[in-house]
Design a protein around this motif. Structure first.
Motif, mmCIF file in Angstrom:
data_model
loop_
_atom_site.group_PDB
_atom_site.id
_atom_site.type_symbol
_atom_site.label_atom_id
_atom_site.label_comp_id
_atom_site.label_asym_id
_atom_site.label_seq_id
_atom_site.Cartn_x
_atom_site.Cartn_y
_atom_site.Cartn_z
ATOM 1 N N SER A 194 1.118 -1.012 -0.401
ATOM 2 C CA SER A 194 -0.037 0.084 -0.180
ATOM 3 C C SER A 194 0.687 1.215 -0.151
ATOM 4 O O SER A 194 0.462 2.192 -0.867
ATOM 5 C CB SER A 194 -0.903 0.162 0.739
ATOM 6 N N GLN A 195 2.059 0.590 0.928
ATOM 7 C CA GLN A 195 2.496 2.459 0.605
ATOM 8 C C GLN A 195 3.621 2.134 -0.938
ATOM 9 O O GLN A 195 3.991 4.040 -0.922
ATOM 10 C CB GLN A 195 4.101 2.008 2.096
ATOM 11 N N MET A 196 3.714 1.285 -1.052
ATOM 12 C CA MET A 196 4.584 1.551 -2.866
ATOM 13 C C MET A 196 3.652 2.384 -3.748
ATOM 14 O O MET A 196 4.219 3.796 -4.950
ATOM 15 C CB MET A 196 4.846 0.147 -3.305
ATOM 16 N N LEU A 197 2.178 2.574 -3.368
ATOM 17 C CA LEU A 197 1.410 3.200 -4.344
ATOM 18 C C LEU A 197 1.383 4.712 -4.153
ATOM 19 O O LEU A 197 0.826 5.158 -4.863
ATOM 20 C CB LEU A 197 -0.238 2.879 -3.818
ATOM 21 N N ARG A 198 2.294 5.178 -2.741
ATOM 22 C CA ARG A 198 1.619 6.554 -2.796
ATOM 23 C C ARG A 198 2.376 7.240 -3.980
ATOM 24 O O ARG A 198 2.924 8.777 -4.016
ATOM 25 C CB ARG A 198 2.067 7.158 -1.377
ATOM 26 N N GLN A 199 3.948 6.986 -4.202
ATOM 27 C CA GLN A 199 4.695 7.535 -5.227
ATOM 28 C C GLN A 199 4.146 7.562 -6.798
ATOM 29 O O GLN A 199 4.367 8.340 -7.449
ATOM 30 C CB GLN A 199 5.773 6.726 -5.288
ATOM 31 N N TYR A 200 2.449 7.265 -6.973
ATOM 32 C CA TYR A 200 2.568 7.507 -7.849
ATOM 33 C C TYR A 200 1.347 8.783 -8.157
ATOM 34 O O TYR A 200 0.365 8.071 -7.802
ATOM 35 C CB TYR A 200 1.478 5.647 -9.172
ATOM 36 N N THR A 201 1.430 9.550 -8.798
ATOM 37 C CA THR A 201 0.446 10.566 -8.770
ATOM 38 C C THR A 201 -0.197 11.071 -10.108
ATOM 39 O O THR A 201 -0.646 12.026 -10.125
ATOM 40 C CB THR A 201 1.764 11.714 -7.918
ATOM 41 N N GLN A 202 0.861 10.951 -11.143
ATOM 42 C CA GLN A 202 0.004 11.459 -12.718
ATOM 43 C C GLN A 202 -0.741 10.569 -13.571
ATOM 44 O O GLN A 202 -0.376 8.993 -13.892
ATOM 45 C CB GLN A 202 1.406 11.152 -13.536
ATOM 46 N N LYS A 203 -2.290 10.958 -13.516
ATOM 47 C CA LYS A 203 -2.877 9.895 -13.689
ATOM 48 C C LYS A 203 -2.862 9.550 -15.280
ATOM 49 O O LYS A 203 -2.318 10.074 -15.853
ATOM 50 C CB LYS A 203 -4.325 10.969 -13.765
ATOM 51 N N SER A 353 -11.772 -5.997 -13.494
ATOM 52 C CA SER A 353 -10.877 -5.609 -12.395
ATOM 53 C C SER A 353 -10.876 -4.382 -13.094
ATOM 54 O O SER A 353 -10.009 -4.176 -13.503
ATOM 55 C CB SER A 353 -9.681 -6.332 -11.899
ATOM 56 N N PRO A 354 -11.202 -3.385 -12.090
ATOM 57 C CA PRO A 354 -11.610 -1.654 -12.196
ATOM 58 C C PRO A 354 -9.590 -1.750 -11.977
ATOM 59 O O PRO A 354 -9.667 -1.257 -10.709
ATOM 60 C CB PRO A 354 -12.344 -1.106 -11.711
ATOM 61 N N ILE A 355 -8.961 -0.855 -12.352
ATOM 62 C CA ILE A 355 -7.701 -0.249 -11.709
ATOM 63 C C ILE A 355 -7.333 0.303 -12.367
ATOM 64 O O ILE A 355 -7.358 0.796 -13.430
ATOM 65 C CB ILE A 355 -6.944 -1.780 -12.569
ATOM 66 N N ALA A 356 -6.749 1.636 -11.468
ATOM 67 C CA ALA A 356 -6.607 2.315 -11.492
ATOM 68 C C ALA A 356 -4.903 2.132 -12.538
ATOM 69 O O ALA A 356 -4.153 1.671 -12.335
ATOM 70 C CB ALA A 356 -5.582 3.822 -10.398
ATOM 71 N N VAL A 357 -4.759 3.977 -13.841
ATOM 72 C CA VAL A 357 -3.475 3.955 -14.291
ATOM 73 C C VAL A 357 -3.077 5.322 -14.616
ATOM 74 O O VAL A 357 -3.733 6.332 -14.373
ATOM 75 C CB VAL A 357 -3.711 3.291 -15.591
ATOM 76 N N PHE A 358 -1.078 5.442 -14.259
ATOM 77 C CA PHE A 358 -1.034 6.536 -13.672
ATOM 78 C C PHE A 358 0.927 6.402 -15.121
ATOM 79 O O PHE A 358 0.526 5.210 -15.354
ATOM 80 C CB PHE A 358 -0.231 5.882 -12.281
ATOM 81 N N LYS A 359 0.994 7.290 -15.436
ATOM 82 C CA LYS A 359 1.957 7.869 -16.153
ATOM 83 C C LYS A 359 3.360 7.068 -15.572
ATOM 84 O O LYS A 359 3.952 7.230 -16.409
ATOM 85 C CB LYS A 359 2.475 8.813 -16.862
ATOM 86 N N GLU A 360 3.615 6.755 -14.633
ATOM 87 C CA GLU A 360 4.587 6.602 -13.583
ATOM 88 C C GLU A 360 5.637 5.737 -14.767
ATOM 89 O O GLU A 360 4.455 3.739 -15.068
ATOM 90 C CB GLU A 360 5.042 6.670 -12.599
ATOM 91 N N GLU A 361 6.441 5.310 -15.419
ATOM 92 C CA GLU A 361 7.303 4.264 -16.349
ATOM 93 C C GLU A 361 6.667 3.402 -15.775
ATOM 94 O O GLU A 361 6.803 2.113 -16.020
ATOM 95 C CB GLU A 361 8.308 4.108 -16.843
ATOM 96 N N GLN A 362 7.734 3.765 -14.016
ATOM 97 C CA GLN A 362 7.905 1.751 -13.391
ATOM 98 C C GLN A 362 6.456 1.063 -12.888
ATOM 99 O O GLN A 362 6.862 0.160 -12.770
ATOM 100 C CB GLN A 362 8.357 2.258 -12.392
ATOM 101 N N TYR A 363 4.893 2.042 -13.376
ATOM 102 C CA TYR A 363 3.766 1.989 -12.627
ATOM 103 C C TYR A 363 3.493 0.663 -13.301
ATOM 104 O O TYR A 363 3.918 0.762 -14.711
ATOM 105 C CB TYR A 363 2.197 2.831 -12.572
ATOM 106 N N PRO A 364 2.821 -0.583 -13.328
ATOM 107 C CA PRO A 364 2.526 -1.285 -14.943
ATOM 108 C C PRO A 364 1.564 -1.474 -15.651
ATOM 109 O O PRO A 364 1.612 -1.984 -16.368
ATOM 110 C CB PRO A 364 1.846 -2.793 -13.769
#
Length: 428
Positions: A194-203, A353-364
């Protein structure tokens, strides 16, 4: 047996609007949310089956795969073990009686198991193995075991085989007390996810093809216009490279052309037409009802044969094979066949499964497409990370009466691809 590390199999993603568990583990080798090479997907599943083989020797085994993400895992495990196979489902199965149980942390809590043919094998089943992509609390499996023990009393063993196991010491103690064996490839610790997800901010990018959404890409008015404009040409069996007799036995072919005119609206480049060819294949075997894994694999191989003939012998270049929701294993075997024939093939599937997506490259996950379901047009389904390929093969066992979901999926795929094939496996 190939050894895997957590870094090989775990990417942490954010669940959308799920208060019970805000993260979801996305496996880059599972072929569900992220496109993966089919050979590597099947190698992973076979490695899991190897962990439990010795424990199964000499026993009558039933493997149960959990919908929707573990249906292919369960099928390949059952095939490798020579067992009976049955997947759980959230779909309506005609004429079915169900065992109902819950999956509390899921976006869709209610799960069920079709019991129509289960009754005839449970009396001689000595071991039931539950196949999963990951086990975190183990509560879902316990819920199903309780239901099965009530319905089928008697002495038998229960075990869980999962690619990942994230159970804490309390959960492990429960399984030990109940004498439920655990098999897995990688042990995980969920404390930091859960803590790891906080680094992602760019929708990331969200594209909707739901009909009822105002401003959506696939509004009701647009759907009607496209229906009118669509040019559908029925082809003869011979023009598809199939003998007429076999065509009468296995189904119908259709070619359609759609302008794909909405592509430019989302800044995806120049407008480009795409072609769609549809084929209905015969010999359908539904793993939502009990099957011999050997018979199921044989039926899937026959589907591969029919699809190969529909594709005029095969495809080359870069290919995506895309399954739909619970329908993964037959599509995975088709992808494996094309890969062995020399194509560069990727495989994954749509999901509920509804999963949020982010722009950061390391996000899957970076791009999410929202669609009406291929099995129920009134529910939302999703596909992630669509890319450009030389050809895309969509494979489904949704029946032809369900058109809106497939049409929306074709339109989503058509944003970046010009050659699309749709294979329905729904004819007995």
């Amino acid at each position: 047996m190939q050894l895997y590390q957590e870094s090989d199999l775990v990417r942490v993603a954010k669940r959308e609007n799920n208060k019970k568990r805000d993260y979801l583990l996305v496996n880059p080798l599972q072929g569900k949310h992220i496109p993966a090479e089919p050979g590597k997907v099947l190698a992973l599943f076979r490695a899991l089956a190897d962990t439990v083989k010795a424990f199964c020797e000499g026993k009558h085994v039933l493997v149960i795969g959990f919908a929707e993400t573990a249906t292919a895992i369960g099928a390949q495990t059952a095939v490798s073990l020579g067992a009976f196979y049955l997947q759980t489902t959230r779909e309506e199965v005609e004429g079915a009686q169900y065992l109902n149980f819950s999956e509390e942390h899921s976006h869709a809590v209610q799960q069920r198991l079709v019991k129509n043919h289960l009754d005839r094998v449970m009396a001689r089943t000595e071991l039931v193995i539950f196949a999963e992509d990951e086990v975190t609390t183990g509560n879902t499996i316990l819920n199903l075991i309780d239901v099965m023990k009530k319905e089928y009393p008697g002495e038998r063993e229960y075990a869980a085989a999962s690619i990942l196991n994230g159970m804490d010491k309390d959960a492990l103690a429960v399984y030990e007390r109940r004498n439920i064996r655990l098999f897995y490839l990688v042990k995980t610790d969920h404390a930091a996810y859960s803590q790891m997800l906080r680094q992602y901010t760019q929708k990331g990018e969200y594209i909707s093809f739901m009909q009822q959404e105002n401003g959506g890409r696939y509004s009701s008015r647009e759907a009607e216009r496209n229906k009118t404009e669509r040019n559908t040409v029925c082809q003869s069996a011979g023009s598809q490279g199939l003998e007429r007799k076999e065509m009468e036995e296995t189904g119908r072919c259709r070619t359609a052309r759609d302008s794909g005119e909405k592509k430019a609206e989302h800044g995806k480049g120049n407008q480009r037409a795409y072609t769609v060819q549809e084929f209905s294949a015969g010999g359908w075997v539904d793993a939502r009802q009990l099957v011999s894994a050997a018979d199921y694999e044989k039926a899937c191989r026959y589907l591969v044969k029919q699809t190969k003939e529909f594709l005029h012998g095969g495809l080359s270049g870069s290919i995506l094979v895309l399954g739909t929701e619970e329908f993964m294993y037959p599509a995975l075997l088709m992808a494996e066949h094309l890969e062995k024939a020399g194509a560069q093939v990727w495989f994954h599937a749509t999901t509920r499964s509804p999963i949020a997506v982010f722009k950061e490259e390391q996000y899957p996950l970076h791009v999410r497409y929202e669609l009406p379901g291929c099995y129920d047009k009134d529910r939302r389904t999703f596909v992630y990370e669509l890319a450009s390929y030389d050809a895309v093969v969509i494979m489904t066992d949704s029946h032809s009466r369900e058109q809106e979901g497939i049409q929306a999926l074709v339109r989503a795929v058509g944003l970046k691809n010009h050659k699309i094939y749709v294979v329905r496996w729904c004819l007995s």
